[in-house]
Design an enzyme around this catalytic site. Structure first.
Site, short mmCIF file in Angstrom:
data_model
loop_
_atom_site.label_atom_id
_atom_site.label_comp_id
_atom_site.label_asym_id
_atom_site.label_seq_id
_atom_site.Cartn_x
_atom_site.Cartn_y
_atom_site.Cartn_z
N ASP A 347 69.91 33.60 16.62
CA ASP A 347 69.27 32.65 15.73
C ASP A 347 68.45 31.63 16.53
O ASP A 347 68.91 31.11 17.55
CB ASP A 347 70.36 31.93 14.92
CG ASP A 347 69.79 30.89 13.99
OD1 ASP A 347 69.04 31.26 13.08
OD2 ASP A 347 70.13 29.70 14.17
N GLU A 384 65.29 35.94 17.29
CA GLU A 384 64.43 35.25 16.34
C GLU A 384 63.55 34.36 17.21
O GLU A 384 63.96 33.29 17.65
CB GLU A 384 65.25 34.42 15.36
CG GLU A 384 64.39 33.74 14.30
CD GLU A 384 65.20 32.88 13.34
OE1 GLU A 384 64.82 32.81 12.17
OE2 GLU A 384 66.19 32.27 13.78
#
Length: 703
Positions: A347, A384
Site C-alpha cells: 500500500d 501501489e
C-alpha cells in the site's frame, strides 16, 4: 496465577531473536529500544484478565544488551498474554522521544495480538487507564503443513482477485459456519476455483486498529473496516479469527492458506508499511511511539514533535532506517517462510522510497532488500507506486522485479469505454502491456498489474451507474473519496428500472472486463464485480463493515449471466498464451513463426486510426504464441454507432485455418456473449457488423 503462587523465575535471556520465543526452559522475551532507560514486562493469564499476574522489572545491567531489552521467564506456558512498559526521556520536540512508563505497549514482533480492553477514544478523552492496551500472546509455533509449500505459478499465468477477508463471508447470505473469518473463506474456495482466478489478494490481514477512524465516524457506529491501520505486523488480525482468545491466530490463517494451495490458488497479502495506526502527534501510543518513535517515524527536522505525513494517515514509517528496513524485511520473510504466502501488494509503496526527511531516494535500501531477498525470491511483489503527497512512480518504481498497480492502464481503459474519443493509440499501448512505461528500463508486460476497479473507488457496477460519488453514509459530509472517477452512468444516476439503461450498463461492465482480460500484463479484478456488486455510489467504503461493504451472495443467482461471462472470459485468456506473453508485442515475427505477433487495424484492415481525434474503434490480430493455439482477431467499438469491420482472411495470414468463429461479443445475451470452442458460431469473411459500445473476439478454426 493466584496470589499464593510463586512468581515465575527469570534469567537474563538474550537479545535475539526479538519477540517472544518458546524454548525448552521457558520463554525468551526481547524488544528493541535504543533510548529507553528502563523496561517492565507485564504477564497476563488471558486476554480478559483485569490485572497482570506478574510484573518483571528488567535490570539495565543484566537484561540490556546494545539496543535490546531481554529476559527469559522460566517455565512460562504458551498462551500467556503480555505487554511492555518502557521508561525513558520524554523530549518529543528536541529528539522525538516519547517514553511514558504508564503506557503498556504491544510487542512489534508479537506473533499474535488481542485487542482486549483497548478503547482508543476513551484514552483520548479520559487519559491512560490501567491495563487498557492491546496484548500480545506467547505462541508455540507448531503446525503440520502436510507438505504444503508456497505456489510458484509463472507471473504471466496469474489472475488476481482482490477481496476483503471479513466482507467476503459476513453477509447473512454467505451461508458459512464462521462468517467474516479466515475459516469462513475456506468454505468459498469452490466458488473461487469455478471462477478461474489463480490468486487471491487479501486486503490487510495483519493486526490493525478497528477504532482508527475520526471520532464522528466512530460515534456513528462505524469503524476501520478495510484495515489500513496496522500495528501488529507479525500477527493475523484477531477479528478474522474464530478463537483468538486461545491464541489460534497463526493456525487459523495457515488452515486457510493450506486449503487455498490445495485448490491451486495463491495468497497475496496487501501490506501496510507506509504508516501505522498510531497516527500523528495527537494519536495514541500503542507500540513504535513508545519504544523508538525517533527511529520508526519520519519527523520534522526542526520540530521532532511533528510527524511528516506522506500517507494521509498522520505519520510515515521511516522505512529506510536500517532497523526499520530490517524489521520490514524480517516480517515479509516470516509470512513467506512460516505462513507460506505467495506474495505481497504494498500500500502506498512510494512512501517507502523516501528518506527520513521525506525526500525520494534513487535507490531506497528497503525496496532493494525486498527485491533481492533470497527468501522472497519467488514471492510476487507488487507496488501501489504512488503516495498521498504526490510522488507518482508508475513505470519508474525503484527495482526491476517489482510489479506495479498500473494507474495509467485503469484511467485509459475507463475513458475509452465511457466513450472518450481519440484514445486508440494509447489503448493499443495499454493492451500491449504498457511498453511506454516498462520497456525502456528492461521490464516486461508482467510488471504491469492491469485493473479497472479495486477496493479504492467505485465497484464495476457503480462505475457504469454513477457520474459522481455518494459517500454521505461515511459521516464525513461527502468530502472523502475521489472526485475523479472517470465513470459514466449511462444516462441516469444510480438505481433505475429503465431496461435500456440497465442493458447498456451490463454491456459496459462486460466491455471493461473484456479489455482487462484481453490485455498483456497481469489482470486484477475486484471481488464481486463478476456478479455486479454495488455500493450504491459510495467509492470509499473504508468504514462500512456492513451490507454496503460486504459481498452479497444472492447476486450469484440474480446476476448469473454476468458470472457466466466472467468465467468464460477467464477461460478464454487461459487457453490463449498469446494474451499472456512475457515480451512486448512488436509487430514482427517471433522465433519459430513467419507472421507478425500482432497486426493493428481500424474498421479497415491495416489502417488503425492512430491520429484520428474522433476515433473510437480499434482492431488487432494476434498470432498464436504456441503451436496448439488458434489466432485471435479482436474488434473494439466504443462509439455510439455500429460499424462494419473488415476481417483478415486466414489463408492470407499463412495459417492452416479456414474460418473465424465467434468467441465473445459483449452486445449479445448469453450464451453468445462468450462461447467455448465447441459452442461457437462461424463468422463469414464479409465485413462484420460490430454493434455500438461492444467488444468482439474471433478465434481461428480449421475444417
Amino acid at each position: 496465577m493466584s496470589a499464593l503462587q510463586t512468581p515465575y523465575a527469570t534469567l537474563p535471556g538474550r537479545r535475539y531473536p526479538p519477540g517472544a520465543t518458546v524454548e525448552d526452559d521457558g520463554v525468551n522475551f526481547s524488544i528493541f529500544s535504543r533510548h529507553a532507560t528502563g523496561a517492565e514486562l507485564l504477564l497476563y493469564a488471558s486476554a480478559s484478565s483485569a490485572e497482570p499476574f506478574q510484573i518483571v522489572r528488567l535490570d539495565p545491567q543484566v537484561n540490556h544488551t546494545f539496543f535490546s531489552w531481554h529476559l527469559l521467564v522460566v517455565d512460562l506456558p504458551p498462551g500467556t498474554h503480555y505487554t511492555w512498559r518502557m521508561d525513558g526521556p520524554n523530549q518529543p520536540q528536541a529528539h522525538g522521544w516519547r517514553f511514558n512508563p504508564e503506557i503498556e505497549l504491544v510487542d512489534p514482533w508479537a506473533r499474535a495480538i488481542n485487542t482486549c480492553d483497548w478503547q482508543r477514544f476513551r484514552r483520548s478523552r479520559t487519559g491512560i487507564q490501567p491495563h487498557d492496551s492491546p496484548r500480545a500472546l506467547v505462541i508455540a509455533e507448531e503446525y503440520n503443513w502436510e507438505g504444503d509449500v508456497p505456489l510458484r505459478l509463472p507471473s504471466e499465468q496469474t489472475v488476481i482477485y482482490e477481496l476483503h477477508v471479513g466482507g467476503f463471508t459476513s453477509h447473512p447470505s454467505s451461508g458459512v459456519t464462521h462468517p467474516g473469518t479466515f475459516l469462513g473463506l475456506i468454505e468459498k474456495i469452490p466458488y473461487l476455483q469455478a471462477l478461474g482466478i489463480t490468486h487471491v489478494e487479501l486486503m490487510p490481514i495483519m493486526a490493525f486498529d478497528e477504532q482508527d477512524v475520526p471520532e464522528a465516524v466512530w460515534d456513528a457506529g462505524l469503524k476501520n473496516y478495510w484495515g489500513y491501520s496496522s500495528f501488529g505486523f507479525f500477527s493475523p488480525h484477531p477479528g478474522y479469527c474464530v478463537t483468538p482468545e486461545r491464541g489460534t491466530h497463526l493456525n487459523e490463517f495457515r488452515e486457510m492458506v493450506k486449503a487455498l494451495h490445495r485448490a491451486k490458488i495463491g495468497v497475496i497479502l496487501d501490506v501496510v508499511f507506509n504508516h501505522t495506526s498510531e497516527g500523528g502527534s495527537t494519536g495514541p501510543t500503542l507500540t513504535f511511539k513508545g519504544i523508538g518513535n525517533e527511529t520508526f517515524y519520519c519527523l520534522d527536522t526542526l520540530d521532532k514533535a511533528k510527524y511528516l505525513d506522506f500517507t494521509g494517515c498522520g505519520n510515515t514509517v521511516n522505512a529506510n532506517h536500517p532497523i526499520v528496513a530490517h524489521f520490514i524485511v524480517d516480517a515479509l520473510e516470516y509470512w513467506v517462510r512460516e505462513m507460506h504466502v505467495d506474495g505481497f501488494r504494498f500500500d502506498l509503496a512510494s512512501a517507502m522510497a523516501r528518506d527520513a526527511d521525506g525526500r525520494p531516494m534513487a535507490n531506497p535500501p528497503v525496496l532493494w532488500e525486498i527485491e533481492l531477498s533470497d527468501t522472497l525470491a519467488a514471492a510476487k511483489i507488487i507496488a501501489e507506486a504512488w503516495d498521498a503527497a504526490g510522488l507518482y512512480q508508475v513505470g519508474s518504481f525503484p527495482g526491476y522485479r517489482w510489479m506495479e498497480w498500473n494507474g495509467r492502464y485503469r484511467d485509459t481503459i475507463r475513458r475509452f469505454v465511457r466513450g472518450d474519443p481519440g484514445l486508440v493509440a494509447e489503448v493499443a499501448t495499454r493492451l500491449s502491456g504498457s511498453s511506454d512505461l516498462y520497456q525502456a528500463n528492461l521490464r516486461q508486460p508482467i510488471n504491469s498489474i492491469n485493473f479497472v476497479t479495486c477496493h479504492d473507488g467505485f465497484t464495476l457496477w457503480d462505475l457504469v451507474s454513477y457520474n459522481r460519488k455518494h459517500n454521505h453514509a461515511n459521516c464525513e459530509k461527502d468530502r472523502d473519496g475521489s472526485d475523479d472517477n472517470l465513470s459514466w452512468n449511462c444516462g441516469i444516476e444510480g438505481d433505475t428500472n429503465d431496461l435500456q439503461v440497465l442493458a447498456l450498463r451490463q454491456r459496459q461492465a462486460k466491455n471493461l472486463l473484456a479489455l482487462l482480460f484481453l490485455s498483456q500484463g497481469i489482470p486484477m479484478m475486484l471481488a464481486g464485480d463478476e456478479v455486479l456488486r454495488t455500493q450504491h455510489g459510495n467509492n470509499n467504503t473504508w468504514c462500512q463493515d456492513n451490507a454496503l461493504g460486504w459481498f452479497d451472495w444472492t447476486l450469484v443467482e440474480r446476476n448469473a449471466e454476468m458470472l457466466r461471462f466472467v468465467r468464460g472470459l477467464i477461460a478464454l485468456r487461459k487457453r490463449h498464451p498469446s494474451l499472456r506473453r512475457r515480451h512486448f508485442l512488436s509487430g514482427q515475427p517471433q522465433a519459430g513463426s513467419d507472421v507478425p505477433d500482432v497486426v493493428w487495424h481500424g474498421t479497415t484492415l491495416n489502417a488503425p486510426a492512430w491520429d484520428d481525434p474522433l476515433a473510437a474503434t480499434l482492431a488487432l490480430t494476434l498470432a498464436p504464441a504456441h503451436q496448439s493455439e488458434a489466432p485471435l482477431h479482436i474488434m473494439l467499438n466504443m462509439g455510439d454507432a455500429a460499424c462494419h469491420f473488415e476481417l483478415p482472411r486466414l489463408p492470407q495470414l499463412r495459417w492452416r485455418l479456414d474460418r473465424w468463429q465467434l468467441a465473445l461479443d459483449t452486445s449479445r445475451a448469453a450464451p453468445l456473449d462468450v462461447s467455448a470452442p465447441g459452442d461457437q458460431i462461424t463468422v463469414d469473411f464479409a465485413p462484420l457488423l460490430v454493434r455500438a459500445r461492444s467488444v468482439v473476439v474471433l478465434e481461428g478454426r480449421s475444417a
